[in-house]
Design a protein around this motif. Structure first.
Motif: not given
Ligand code: FES
Ligand code: FES
Length: 176
Positions: A110-116, A146-150
Motif C-alpha cells: 500500500f504505497q499511495c491512494g492513486f495506484c493502490t 503503473i506506479c510512478r514513484c516507488t
Molecule cells: S505509490 Fe502510487 S503511484 Fe507510486
C-alpha cells in the motif's frame, strides 16, 4: 432495492443503463460519451478509482467488469449495461478487509491512494484465474498498473502473501 439515479439529461440523447455495482442495483440515464469512471466517481460517489493518464496506460482507473479488469477512463458507461461492476469500495466484506487489502497493508504494497485501488483489483482478477502465480506471472499480469514513484517489489510481495493466504482454505479443504 433498486437505487434510481435518473439524473437530468444534459443532452438530447441519453441511454438507460441498469447495472450492479458492488452488489447493488442501479438504474441511470447516461449520455453516449459519458465514461464509466465519471459515472462511478461523480454520480455514484465511489472515488477509489482514480483518473491519472486518461489514456489506458496507468491502471489508476481500473475497475472489474464481470470480474475482469478494465480501464474505466476510456470505457463508455453504457458498455456496463446488465453487467457487474466491482470497485475497491466493494472489496471488504462485513467490515473485514479482503486478503489482498490486508496483505498490501502488512507487506508494504500500500504505497499511495492513486495506484493502490487499481493494483488490488487487478491482482484480485489475476488470483481468481491463477491462485498460485509466480513472480514473473504477477509482473506480466500487472504490467498495465503503473506506479510512478516507488517500486513494485513490495506490491509483488503483497500479492504473493495474499495468494498464499487465499489458497490456505482450499488446501485445508483438499486434505479433509
Ligand atoms: S505509490 Fe502510487 S503511484 Fe507510486
Ligand atoms: S487513468 Fe485510466 S489507465 Fe490511466
Amino acid at each position: 432495492m433498486m437505487a434510481s439515479l435518473m439524473s437530468k439529461p444534459r443532452g438530447a440523447q441519453t441511454i438507460p443503463v441498469s447495472f450492479i455495482v458492488n452488489g447493488k442495483a442501479y438504474e441511470l440515464e447516461v449520455e453516449p460519451h459519458e465514461l464509466l469512471l465519471d459515472v462511478i466517481r461523480d454520480r455514484l460517489g465511489l472515488t477509489g478509482a482514480k483518473r491519472s493518464c486518461d489514456v489506458e496506460v496507468c491502471g489508476a482507473c481500473t475497475l472489474l467488469l464481470d470480474g475482469r479488469p478494465v480501464s474505466a477512463c476510456t470505457l463508455p458507461a453504457f458498455e456496463a449495461r446488465g453487467r457487474q461492476v466491482q470497485t475497491i469500495e466493494g472489496l471488504a466484506e462485513n467490515g473485514k478487509l479482503h486478503p489482498l487489502q490486508q496483505a498490501f497493508i502488512e507487506h508494504g504494497g500500500f504505497q499511495c491512494g492513486f495506484c493502490t485501488p487499481g493494483m488490488i483489483l487487478a491482482a484480485k482478477a489475476m488470483l481468481e484465474e491463477n491462485p498460485d502465480p509466480t513472480e514473473e506471472q504477477i509482473k506480466h499480469f500487472m504490467h498495465g498498473n503503473i506506479c510512478r514513484c516507488t517500486g513494485y517489489k513490495k506490491i509483488i510481495e503483497s500479492i504473493l502473501a495474499a495468494a498464499k493466504k487465499m489458497r490456505a482454505p482450499l488446501s485445508a479443504k483438499r486434505k479433509s
